[in-house]
Design an enzyme around this catalytic site. Structure first.
Site, PDB file in Angstrom:
ATOM      1  N   ALA A 113       0.754  -1.088  -0.017  1.00 38.88           N
ATOM      2  CA  ALA A 113      -0.120  -0.106  -0.038  1.00 38.88           C
ATOM      3  C   ALA A 113       0.793   1.217  -0.156  1.00 38.88           C
ATOM      4  CB  ALA A 113      -0.974   0.001   1.223  1.00 38.88           C
ATOM      5  N   GLU A 161      -0.144  -9.650  -2.022  1.00 43.05           N
ATOM      6  CA  GLU A 161      -1.653 -10.233  -2.302  1.00 43.05           C
ATOM      7  C   GLU A 161      -1.802 -10.113  -3.851  1.00 43.05           C
ATOM      8  OE1 GLU A 161      -4.470  -8.787   1.136  1.00 43.05           O
ATOM      9  OE2 GLU A 161      -3.231  -7.521   0.561  1.00 43.05           O
TER      10      GLU A 161
END
Length: 307
Positions: A113, A161
């Site tokens: 992120a 992910e």
């Protein structure tokens, strides 16, 4: 040799960043810019994510490339949106048979992120961003063609992910994979808790997520988190070699086989077999099936058309 690069953005977003290009053409359906260029093409580095269609012996292969060295390919809201655009584009490109997710930044796959951006968002915006990333990675996992993450360097948090949403993962020796979210007081929110446990088992997944411990490429291979280690330090070339046999097979068959496996994972064996039979039936009246049988009897390589 010329190659086609698809830049995910409207034409005006790249006008100042393109040099020495020819064949500029806007894809009206997707609002994207396709560029046929010589090898020395330059693209505005603020684009952060672009799609390349390969040619020659690599025809049928496309790459989604992350390119933002200043943030170590962090997943900003812009990049998250463009990832969905890329998946939609490739799903609607019949000539594409394999997709490689790669980094154009040396020594890093994806740092996860964009925390600097997240710090400026409201809690509602942060939640929306994670929900969008989860949805877009789910779309990537359902891409109609096989996907391969070519990992060279850290793949952390959302970057891990991203790799988990692919069908295969190939890593260089300097790759490390980790899920540090619990160390920040949150949990993996873009599929990590679900895909990791299905891939390596719930106990190992809990250990990696609860502790945030990073694993080396060697350990990742041992526990089944990745499929192959590239010792030559050219992980993209290794990914292309890995997929070369896939490109020889019928593209419709590959797509249907992928659906049969993925859709059967959360079903009983009886329901999975029923779904397999339904998808098998879809191959029976295709030109590819007829060509495959004909080529086998004629002792030659089939020329599949994806129809």
């Amino acid at each position: 040799m010329n190659r086609t690069i698809t830049l995910l953005g409207r034409r005006k977003a790249f006008g100042r960043g393109l040099r020495n290009l020819r064949g500029l053409k806007t894809d009206n359906k997707h609002g994207l810019l396709r560029v046929t260029s010589a090898d020395e093409f330059l693209v505005d580095r603020s684009s952060k994510l672009w799609v390349g269609e390969h040619s020659g012996s690599e025809t049928g292969t496309a790459s989604i490339s992350l390119e933002n060295a200043s943030t170590r390919n962090a997943l900003s809201r812009e990049v998250i949106g463009r990832l969905r655009d890329a998946v939609n584009l490739l799903n609607n490109s019949p000539g594409i048979r394999v997709v490689i997710i790669q980094s154009s930044v040396d020594g890093v796959f994806c740092a996860g992120a964009d925390l600097k951006e997240r710090a400026k968002l409201t809690l509602e915006q942060q939640g929306d961003t994670v929900n969008t990333l989860r949805s877009n990675l789910d779309a990537l996992s359902k891409c109609r063609v096989p996907t391969v993450a070519a990992m060279d360097g850290p793949a952390l948090g959302g970057g891990a992910e991203l790799a988990l949403a692919c069908d295969f993962r190939i890593a260089s020796q300097r790759t490390v994979i980790g899920f540090p979210e619990c160390q920040l007081g949150i949990i993996p929110g873009a599929g990590g808790t679900q895909r990791l446990s299905r891939l390596i088992g719930p106990s190992r997944a809990k250990e990696l997520i609860f502790t945030g411990r990073r694993v080396s490429a060697q350990e990742a291979l041992r526990i089944g988190l990745i499929d192959e280690i590239d010792d030559a330090e050219d992980v993209v070339a290794a990914a292309k070699s890995f997929t070369s046999d896939i490109l020889k097979c019928g593209p419709l068959a590959i797509s249907l086989a992928k659906r049969a496996i993925d859709e059967g994972l959360d079903r009983s064996i009886a329901d999975g077999l029923e779904r397999e039979g339904q998808l098998y039936a879809e191959t029976l009246h295709t030109l590819d099936r007829a060509e495959g049988v004909r080529a086998f009897n004629e002792k030659r390589r089939p020329a599949f058309q994806g129809r």
